[in-house]
Design an enzyme around this catalytic site. Structure first.
Site, PDB file in Angstrom:
ATOM      1  N   GLU A  28       0.663  -1.489   0.309  1.00  0.00           N
ATOM      2  CA  GLU A  28      -0.076  -0.306   0.209  1.00  0.00           C
ATOM      3  C   GLU A  28       1.212   1.658   0.020  1.00  0.00           C
ATOM      4  OE1 GLU A  28      -2.750  -0.122   3.239  1.00  0.00           O
ATOM      5  OE2 GLU A  28      -4.099  -1.651   2.260  1.00  0.00           O
TER       6      GLU A  28
HETATM    7  C1  BMA Z   1      -4.382  -3.475   5.027  1.00  0.00           C
HETATM    8  C2  BMA Z   1      -3.100  -3.494   5.516  1.00  0.00           C
HETATM    9  C3  BMA Z   1      -3.242  -3.560   6.887  1.00  0.00           C
HETATM   10  C4  BMA Z   1      -4.187  -3.670   7.950  1.00  0.00           C
HETATM   11  C5  BMA Z   1      -5.636  -3.507   6.916  1.00  0.00           C
HETATM   12  C6  BMA Z   1      -6.449  -3.055   7.794  1.00  0.00           C
HETATM   13  O1  BMA Z   1      -5.181  -2.485   4.054  1.00  0.00           O
HETATM   14  O2  BMA Z   1      -2.364  -3.459   4.830  1.00  0.00           O
HETATM   15  O3  BMA Z   1      -1.997  -2.338   7.078  1.00  0.00           O
HETATM   16  O4  BMA Z   1      -4.305  -3.717   8.593  1.00  0.00           O
HETATM   17  O5  BMA Z   1      -5.644  -3.304   6.084  1.00  0.00           O
HETATM   18  O6  BMA Z   1      -6.807  -1.905   8.616  1.00  0.00           O
END
Ligand code: BMA
Length: 837
Positions: free
Chosen positions: A440
């Site tokens: 991300e």
């Molecule tokens: C995603 C993951 C984590 C996170 C999850 C929940 O995007 O990549 O970084 O824990 O969301 O928010």
């Protein structure tokens, strides 16, 4: 002859500042040892986490006596190897510094006969590793470089301690939106000493090419590949010119060759291929490199490798560009979830068997892929060995997540070391499908906050993730694809969240507050993340909260929820689907059912879309937890399956059907992920709450391989039909093969009849079979007991007068009596307030 020995015993862990000195075994970590010695209370209980910052703010020393023999001192090289040090430390031998280490993800080696030759003595030598605080260092680096590299603008609370991005240490340990702030310290992987004499085998790199049979064209034969060429390169130091033999041993094949020009080629006719478990058998061959001195083997590397052709297919099509894996010519739909570290204290989790257990859970829920997410660790060898053996693919992120990365040269050097170590360690694994730059971060650049706050870091993002890591993969593991970020459309900040190319993360449901139906409006070529939270079961909650804390918003329950306003969100979504029961226990169950419904809604949609490769993967966030917490996981920290895991077992079945409802009709779809076609009979019946059948149908269907198809479209009459309960099942030669249920409206709209559940149990071959019967339609029938066990099914639904058996394997067979005594079956009827409609 070369010789390795582990330095496991006789270590002392000490902290002069707090007057602590403990005997420990390696691998282990500070938190684990303090807990074992009862110096701290359980950090997972209540809000103990909050009073433990002194542990990670302190310095910790590990010392041991290293006994060296004459042979060690006379060797050509004597390597002291740390497979993992967490994280910032000075390594000293006999009071002399060997080096500074600063990256948890690296393997550190010291050549003692070079660096410390003068100080080494026969007999006892003193080895000391002095760890400094990672959190203090993170803060200092933030000051030094003048940028707080964080995910969110400063007015938003971050679950992660300051400075984490500067330290090459598992990010989650600094706190995450599902993890506590408990950054650990210690010798987290094995330490060994290796004596080298004459030759040194360093590593193998193999590369496969495959020739397909003609029969392969247009369908998926049993043996699609007629010949595999396996080229093995050997990295070694061989000043004495000894002979190296490379052998390959597998079904119907056993050849040994002499290494020439550092390379050998094996030609394997009719190879036994490595498949994921759902497509075939995960066959492994043994690849061995051995240096011989006369008859004696003086050095050796043994690897288990699979012969398989795995490609990432990105073809232009009417929507954009495909994104799927083809395994031995079969387009594979990736069914699975995201994987986080097994414990906040990793070596402890490994000792407790959590790798074996969680991977078995993944297999039990019919997964064929796990994504090792970039905020944790490059996993243990054991993890990849198990995935190789069991036929489970791994999507592997590099360890970067959710925040900009530093851009000073020393940081890049550290990343080069880390990436090279891990690519070389893992590249022989058949399970490894893809290397991915980060989690991300490319998407993060969509936000204005990044552009305004970190303008000078954009170029360094491109350098790190689109140049450096990609060329390292190309150089060290050329047979494997690299993908710059997850999600991404291929890089350069070009629409990383596109629905039409690349992989996607979809968080409009949950973080965005949209209803589940939003999943159906969203398309993706490969859904690598989407998720929904729930509470762990009562037994797990009781492990950290007293009865007086059992409510959504008590301090303790809120401390075991790390996503801002997460508990509020769980409740908000529950209210949209259900009436809220009075008992906390029922509320917890309902939170799990809500989560399971949400994930089923999404996965069913994306699996229907495998037709024409529109969508070829659905990995939900997340399979596991690293501590007991309310989170997106389907299996909690203690291994207890939430409702979602049972749902996942169903919605991940390689061959199955699902229903997609609208106001006026319902469609039943069939999906076949296997490579053989199947003739199955679909039966469905639409009932009202009393069990009266409003309409029913039966149809023979062909399930074409690697495809999805609409099997039945039912137009609904006004009135009862539109608020019916649809039961559907697949039959293979008069045997039930798959069963499912769909409520055509939100559950809150139904006034269920009492199904009068009754059950009887019987013991069969070490497990317990319980047969349950309903007198009226029973929705989300679930069993529970004071004693833990995994069932063949749970949270299933029954038609009127239907009987159904589940097999339950107890974690501890000796507790059978108490299990049966406290066993109870309920359905939605029992946990919805009666006057709710
Ligand atoms: C995603 C993951 C984590 C996170 C999850 C929940 O995007 O990549 O970084 O824990 O969301 O928010």
């Amino acid at each position: 002859m070369n010789h390795k020995r582990a330095l496991k015993q006789n270590w002392i862990l000490s902290c002069p500042e707090h007057n602590i000195s403990l005997p420990v075994e390696i691998p282990s970590t500070v938190f684990e040892s303090l807990l074992d010695a009862s110096i701290i209370e359980d950090p997972f209980y209540g809000d103990n986490e909050k009073s433990l910052s002194w542990v990670y703010e302190s310095q910790w020393n590990y010392s041991s006596e290293l006994v060296l023999e004459k042979e060690d001192l006379d060797a050509d090289e004597l390597i002291l190897r740390f497979h993992g040090l967490d994280t910032l430390a000075a390594v000293n031998l006999n009071g002399k510094i060997l080096g500074q280490v600063d990256n948890m993800h690296r393997c550190w080696e010291f050549n003692l006969l070079k660096e410390t030759k003068d100080t080494l003595v026969p007999g006892t030598n003193t080895l000391e590793i002095e760890f400094r605080s990672s959190t203090a260092a993170g803060r200092a680096e933030t000051r030094r470089y003048g940028r707080n590299l964080r995910e969110f603008p400063f007015f938003m609370k971050s679950p992660t301690l300051r400075g984490a991005s500067y330290i090459r240490k598992a990010l989650y340990s600094f706190g995450w939106d599902w993890g506590p702030q408990l950054p650990d310290t210690g010798i987290w992987r094995e330490v060994e000493i290796e004596r080298i004499q004459g030759v040194k085998l360093i590593n193998l790199q193999s590369c496969q090419t495959h020739s397909y049979t003609d029969a392969h064209k247009g369908h998926y034969p049993d043996h699609p590949i007629e010949k595999t060429e396996l080229r093995v390169r050997c990295e070694s130091e061989n000043p004495s010119g000894l002979e190296c033999h490379i052998s390959l041993d597998g079904p119907g094949f056993n050849e040994k060759k002499i290494l020439k020009d550092n390379e050998v080629l094996f030609e394997i006719n009719n190879p036994s291929l490595w498949w994921t478990w759902d497509l075939g058998e995960a066959v492994l061959y043994e690849l061995k490199a051995e240096y011989y001195k006369g008859e004696q083997v003086v050095d050796q590397i043994v690897q288990k490798i699979g012969l398989r052709d795995l490609k990432l297919i990105r073809d232009k099509d009417r929507w954009g560009e495909t994104f799927y894996f083809s395994l031995n010519g079969v387009p594979l739909f990736a069914r699975g979830s995201n994987w986080i570290p097994v414990d906040s204290f990793i070596p402890r989790g490994k000792k407790a068997g959590l790798y074996e257990k969680r991977i078995q859970d993944a297999l039990d829920a019919n997964m064929n892929m796990l994504r090792v997410w970039g905020g944790g660790i490059y996993e243990e060898n054991l993890f990849y060995d198990l995935c190789d053996e069991k036929g489970l693919l791994v999507w592997q992120d590099f360890m970067f997540a959710c925040m900009p990365t530093p851009k000073h040269p020393a940081f890049y050097d550290s990343v080069i070391g880390e990436a090279s170590d891990n690519i070389r360690r893992l590249r022989h694994h058949s399970c490894l499908a893809l290397w991915v730059g980060n989690n991300e971060i490319e998407g993060g650049w969509k936000s204005l906050f990044y552009w305004l706050r970190f303008p000078r870091y954009k170029k360094s993002y491109l350098y790190l993730f689109e140049d450096l890591l990609s060329s390292l993969v190309q150089e060290l593991d050329s047979g494997r694809e690299y993908w710059p970020s997850s999600p991404s459309s291929g890089g350069s900040f070009k629409n990383p969240e596109s629905e039409n190319s690349g992989d996607s993360h979809f968080w409009s449901v949950w973080h965005g507050g949209k209803p589940f139906s939003a999943y159906r409006e969203h398309y993706s070529r490969f859904m690598s993340e989407f998720g929904f939270e729930s509470f762990p079961g009562m037994k797990t909650i009781s492990s950290f909260a007293k009865e007086s804390d059992w409510s959504f918003h008590s301090n303790i329950m809120e401390n075991h929820q790390k996503n801002v306003a997460g508990n509020k969100k769980i409740l908000k979504y529950m209210k949209k689907r259900f009436s809220i029961p009075a008992s906390f226990e029922d509320q917890v169950t309902l939170s799990q059912i809500t989560q399971a419904e949400a994930m089923e809604y999404g996965v069913d949609h994306w699996r229907r879309n495998r037709q024409d490769y529109r969508c070829m993967g659905a990995l939900y966030w997340q399979i596991n937890d690293c501590w007991p917490v309310a989170s997106w996981s389907s299996v909690d920290y203690y291994g207890r399956w939430k409702a979602l895991h049972y749902f996942a077992k169903r919605f991940n079945s390689p061959i199955y059907c699902n229903a997609s409802e609208s106001d006026s009709s319902v469609e039943i779809w069939g999906v076949n992920d296997r490579r053989q076609s199947e003739e199955l009979t679909l039966e469905w019946s639409l009932c009202d709450v009393s069990g009266k059948v409003l309409r029913q149908g039966k149809k023979d269907c062909i399930f074409h391989p690697a495809d999805s198809a609409l099997l039945e479209q039912i137009d609904l009459e006004n009135g009862d039909e539109r608020q019916g309960i649809l039961f559907y099942s697949l039959w293979r030669e008069d045997k039930p093969f798959y069963r499912g249920m769909k409520l055509l409206k939100a559950p809150v709209k139904y006034h269920f009849n009492d199904p009068g559940l009754s059950w009887k149990s019987e013991e069969k071959g070490g497990s317990i079979t319980v047969t349950v019967k309903a007198e009226a339609p029973a929705v989300y029938v679930h069993w529970r007991s004071d004693i833990d066990g995994n069932g063949s099914d749970n949270y299933f639904s029954l038609m009127k007068d239907e009987e159904y058996s589940v097999e339950i394997k107890l974690w501890n067979k000796a507790e059978k009596e108490l299990f049966l005594k406290t066993l109870i079956f309920n359905s939605l009827y029992d946990i919805q307030p009666r006057d709710s409609v």
